[in-house]
Design a protein around this motif. Structure first.
Motif, PDB file in Angstrom:
ATOM      1  N   ARG A 129     -32.174 -47.871  50.967  1.00 52.27           N
ATOM      2  CA  ARG A 129     -32.390 -49.116  51.724  1.00 52.27           C
ATOM      3  C   ARG A 129     -33.273 -50.083  50.937  1.00 52.27           C
ATOM      4  O   ARG A 129     -34.242 -49.676  50.281  1.00 52.27           O
ATOM      5  CB  ARG A 129     -33.048 -48.784  53.059  1.00 52.27           C
ATOM      6  N   LEU A 130     -32.950 -51.365  51.016  1.00 54.82           N
ATOM      7  CA  LEU A 130     -33.792 -52.411  50.432  1.00 54.82           C
ATOM      8  C   LEU A 130     -35.044 -52.570  51.280  1.00 54.82           C
ATOM      9  O   LEU A 130     -34.993 -52.513  52.508  1.00 54.82           O
ATOM     10  CB  LEU A 130     -33.031 -53.735  50.393  1.00 54.82           C
TER      11      LEU A 130
ATOM     12  N   ALA B   3     -24.586 -49.915  46.601  1.00 54.12           N
ATOM     13  CA  ALA B   3     -23.568 -50.487  47.490  1.00 54.12           C
ATOM     14  C   ALA B   3     -22.191 -49.939  47.164  1.00 54.12           C
ATOM     15  O   ALA B   3     -21.422 -49.553  48.063  1.00 54.12           O
ATOM     16  CB  ALA B   3     -23.579 -52.010  47.367  1.00 54.12           C
TER      17      ALA B   3
ATOM     18  N   GLY C 289     -28.486 -54.587  53.135  1.00 61.33           N
ATOM     19  CA  GLY C 289     -29.390 -54.650  51.997  1.00 61.33           C
ATOM     20  C   GLY C 289     -29.699 -53.261  51.461  1.00 61.33           C
ATOM     21  O   GLY C 289     -30.111 -52.369  52.212  1.00 61.33           O
TER      22      GLY C 289
ATOM     23  N   ALA D 154     -36.881 -58.015  50.342  1.00 57.04           N
ATOM     24  CA  ALA D 154     -35.979 -58.917  51.061  1.00 57.04           C
ATOM     25  C   ALA D 154     -36.624 -60.287  51.244  1.00 57.04           C
ATOM     26  O   ALA D 154     -35.936 -61.314  51.178  1.00 57.04           O
ATOM     27  CB  ALA D 154     -35.603 -58.315  52.413  1.00 57.04           C
TER      28      ALA D 154
ATOM     29  N   MET E 222     -26.618 -55.483  47.680  1.00 55.86           N
ATOM     30  CA  MET E 222     -26.133 -55.622  49.047  1.00 55.86           C
ATOM     31  C   MET E 222     -24.648 -55.273  49.103  1.00 55.86           C
ATOM     32  O   MET E 222     -23.900 -55.518  48.141  1.00 55.86           O
ATOM     33  CB  MET E 222     -26.362 -57.055  49.532  1.00 55.86           C
TER      34      MET E 222
ATOM     35  N   ALA F  78     -23.561 -57.612  56.264  1.00 54.81           N
ATOM     36  CA  ALA F  78     -24.237 -57.392  54.981  1.00 54.81           C
ATOM     37  C   ALA F  78     -25.285 -56.308  55.180  1.00 54.81           C
ATOM     38  O   ALA F  78     -25.981 -56.278  56.201  1.00 54.81           O
ATOM     39  CB  ALA F  78     -24.897 -58.674  54.493  1.00 54.81           C
TER      40      ALA F  78
ATOM     41  N   GLU G 244     -30.229 -60.216  55.264  1.00 54.02           N
ATOM     42  CA  GLU G 244     -28.840 -59.789  55.421  1.00 54.02           C
ATOM     43  C   GLU G 244     -28.017 -60.860  56.130  1.00 54.02           C
ATOM     44  O   GLU G 244     -26.899 -61.191  55.702  1.00 54.02           O
ATOM     45  CB  GLU G 244     -28.783 -58.473  56.194  1.00 54.02           C
TER      46      GLU G 244
ATOM     47  N   ARG H 171     -25.121 -48.417  56.301  1.00 58.79           N
ATOM     48  CA  ARG H 171     -26.522 -48.571  56.719  1.00 58.79           C
ATOM     49  C   ARG H 171     -27.110 -47.217  57.110  1.00 58.79           C
ATOM     50  O   ARG H 171     -28.256 -46.900  56.765  1.00 58.79           O
ATOM     51  CB  ARG H 171     -26.606 -49.556  57.890  1.00 58.79           C
TER      52      ARG H 171
END
Length: 376
Positions: free
Chosen positions: A236-237, A62, A55, A242, A200, A53, A41, A213
Motif C-alpha cells: 500500500r502507498l 500494480a 495507490g 500520497a 497506482m 484507482a 486516488e 486493495r
C-alpha cells in the motif's frame, strides 16, 4: 571549474510539496492509509477518467497484483514489450508465468501491433494459455491502443497497460491509463511526477480494484481479528507519500509543458542533421515528453551516439542508451518472442538526453552548447 552534473530527470519538488507533506504529518495520519491517500486516488482517477484507482508501493506492485487477481500463473504465457525496463517483465515472472517478447515499432519504440498479432497467432497454434497482453508506453508516448486493443479483442485476451512513463499523455485525445482492463502507473523519483516511490492501479472494474486493495494490505479479511484466506502483500502507498503526490498532480500540466519545451528545443538543435531523428515520430502532441531520446544512423550521420555520449559525459551531463531490450538481458536469455531486430537497432543507435522539468534554462543552454560541439 567543477561543474554541477546535469541529470536526465530529477524530481521537481518545492514549497508546495513541502506544505502538503507537512499538513499530512500534522494531521496524525502517518500510518499507511489516510485521507490524503483516499483523495489522491480519487484525484488521479478523475484526471485519467477511470472509476477506480488503488495507490500502491510501485508500478511494479500494480502490475503484480493485477496478474495475481486474474489468476495468471505457471503454465500461462504473457506477450509483453521487449523494449522496456525490467520491472514490467519481473511482475510477470513473479507469478510464475512465461514472458513472451514482442518487438517494437521503428518510429516510436512501442509494441508493434503487427508483431503482437503474429505472436498471438503463433501461441494459439501452440495451444498456449495466453490470459493477458502487456504493452508499454515508451518514454511518455502511448502505444497505438486502437490497434493493440483490436488485436487483443480478436484473440480474446485481457489488456494490462504499463503506463509507468506516460501519465498525462493521451492517445487520440483519450488519457493514457484509461485503456485496457487495467493500467499500472509509476510515481518513481524520475517520473513525470513523483511520490518518491509509489504507483497506482487504474481500472473500470470494481471487483479488481477491491481485490487489489485487499491484497496490498496483506489480504486481511474484514473481521475483528487477523484472518487471512489468501496470500497478501505489503504494497500500500503511504498517506504521507500520497500527500506529496497530490501536490505534484496540481502541477502536472506545467511540468509536462516544461518537458515539452525541451523536446521542441532538441528538435531544433538536431534539425537538418543527416541520419538523426527524435524517437517517437513527428507527432508528439499527445506525449507527456517524459524523456527525449534521439536515434542516430551511423551509416548516414557524421557522428555516433557513443561519441555524443562521451562529449556529454566530459561536460558532466548525463545521457543514457534507450532501454536494452529484455530479450538481450542475461536473466531472460531462455525466453522466447517474436523479434525483428527493431528494438536492438534503437538500443544500439539511441541516446536519451536530459529532459527533466526541474532542469533550468541555464542548464539546458549548457547541454545545447555541448551538443553543438559535435554537430556538423
Amino acid at each position: 571549474m567543477l561543474l554541477t552534473p546535469i541529470l536526465l530527470s530529477t524530481p521537481d519538488v518545492g514549497e508546495l510539496e513541502e506544505r502538503y507533506v507537512l499538513s499530512a504529518m500534522r494531521s496524525g495520519w502517518v500510518a499507511p492509509a489516510g485521507p490524503d491517500l483516499d483523495a489522491f486516488e480519487a484525484e488521479v482517477a478523475d484526471r485519467v477518467g477511470v472509476p477506480h484507482a488503488v495507490g500502491l508501493a510501485s508500478g511494479t506492485a500494480a502490475m503484480h497484483l493485477a496478474l495475481v487477481s486474474w489468476g495468471v500463473g505457471p503454465g500461462d504465457v504473457v506477450p509483453v514489450s521487449t523494449f522496456t525496463f525490467a520491472a514490467t517483465v519481473n511482475a510477470i515472472r513473479y507469478v510464475g508465468a512465461e514472458p513472451f517478447f514482442v518487438d517494437a515499432d521503428e518510429e516510436t519504440g512501442n509494441m508493434s501491433p503487427t508483431l503482437l498479432a503474429r505472436a498471438l497467432t503463433q501461441l494459439r497454434e501452440e495451444s498456449a494459455s495466453v490470459p493477458v497482453v502487456v504493452p508499454v508506453d515508451m518514454l511518455g508516448k502511448a502505444v497505438d491502443y486502437t490497434a493493440i486493443a483490436e488485436v487483443t479483442r480478436e484473440f480474446g485476451v485481457r489488456l494490462l497497460c504499463d503506463a509507468a512513463e506516460s501519465l498525462g499523455a493521451t492517445w487520440q485525445g483519450r488519457p493514457a491509463g484509461s485503456f485496457g482492463d487495467a493500467t499500472a502507473i509509476s510515481f518513481n523519483g524520475n517520473k513525470i511526477m513523483t511520490t518518491s516511490g509509489g504507483g497506482m492501479l487504474l481500472t473500470a472494474d470494481p471487483k479488481l480494484a477491491a481485490h487489489v486493495r485487499k491484497l496490498s494490505t496483506q489480504a486481511r479479511e474484514p473481521v475483528a481479528h487477523y484472518e487471512h484466506i489468501e496470500i497478501g502483500y505489503n504494497y500500500r502507498l503511504s498517506n504521507i507519500l500520497a500527500a506529496l503526490g497530490r501536490a505534484q498532480l496540481t502541477r502536472l500540466d506545467a511540468m509536462i509543458e516544461r518537458r515539452r519545451g525541451w523536446r521542441v528545443r532538441y528538435k531544433e538543435i538536431f534539425a537538418g542533421q543527416p541520419g538523426v531523428r527524435v524517437l517517437g515520430g513527428s507527432d508528439d502532441r499527445g506525449d507527456n515528453c517524459w524523456l527525449t531520446a534521439i536515434v542516430v544512423d551511423p551509416l548516414v550521420s557524421a557522428w555516433t551516439v557513443t561519441e555524443l555520449a562521451e562529449v556529454l559525459s566530459e561536460a558532466q551531463i548525463h545521457s543514457r542508451p534507450v532501454w536494452k531490450p529484455m530479450h538481450l538481458q542475461p536473466v531472460s536469455r531462455d525466453l522466447r518472442g517474436v523479434l525483428d531486430g527493431t528494438s536492438e537497432r534503437i538500443f544500439d543507435t539511441g541516446l536519451t538526453l536530459p529532459s527533466g522539468s526541474a532542469m533550468t534554462d541555464d542548464q539546458f543552454e549548457r547541454v545545447a552548447a555541448t551538443i553543438q560541439e559535435i554537430l556538423v
